[in-house]
Design a protein around this motif. Sequence first.
Motif, PDB file in Angstrom:
ATOM      1  N   ASN A 212      -6.307  -2.202  -0.183  1.00  0.00           N
ATOM      2  CA  ASN A 212      -6.955  -1.856   1.074  1.00  0.00           C
ATOM      3  C   ASN A 212      -8.082  -2.833   1.401  1.00  0.00           C
ATOM      4  OD1 ASN A 212      -7.128  -0.347   3.365  1.00  0.00           O
ATOM      5  ND2 ASN A 212      -8.316   1.303   2.455  1.00  0.00           N
TER       6      ASN A 212
ATOM      7  N   ILE B 133      -4.828   0.910  -4.966  1.00  0.00           N
ATOM      8  CA  ILE B 133      -4.928   1.181  -3.526  1.00  0.00           C
ATOM      9  C   ILE B 133      -6.241   0.657  -2.960  1.00  0.00           C
ATOM     10  CG2 ILE B 133      -5.172   3.045  -1.829  1.00  0.00           C
ATOM     11  CD1 ILE B 133      -3.029   4.564  -3.413  1.00  0.00           C
TER      12      ILE B 133
ATOM     13  N   LEU C  56       0.828  -1.211   0.000  1.00  0.00           N
ATOM     14  CA  LEU C  56       0.000   0.000   0.000  1.00  0.00           C
ATOM     15  C   LEU C  56       0.863   1.262   0.000  1.00  0.00           C
ATOM     16  CD1 LEU C  56      -3.014  -0.754   2.331  1.00  0.00           C
ATOM     17  CD2 LEU C  56      -3.134   0.349   0.113  1.00  0.00           C
TER      18      LEU C  56
END
Length: 93
Positions: free
Chosen positions: A74, A70, A57
């Motif tokens: 996530n 991302i 990340l």
Amino acid sequence: MAKAIIVTERDNKVSVRFTDNMQERVERLKIDRFNLLFVEDVSGGTTDKISQLRHALVVAQFKPRNEVVITALNTALQKLIAKQKKLDRKLYV
């Protein structure tokens, strides 16, 4: 044999994959017509998947096309954390 996290996209579906053999896996994904969005070598650090995802990340924030990557990383991280919490609860019950 490099351990890696690979984010791919095909048919508007994004996947996060962990692999032990990065080069072989990348070649196979290209043959299967997956779009490689992000590849990060995580062999130098810990073997803990949560820590590896956190590292990926941080790296993804500095790469192009990062919103999709991302979000995928996530989401995978949140799922792993939830799974770990569930396993931890079972251990103490």
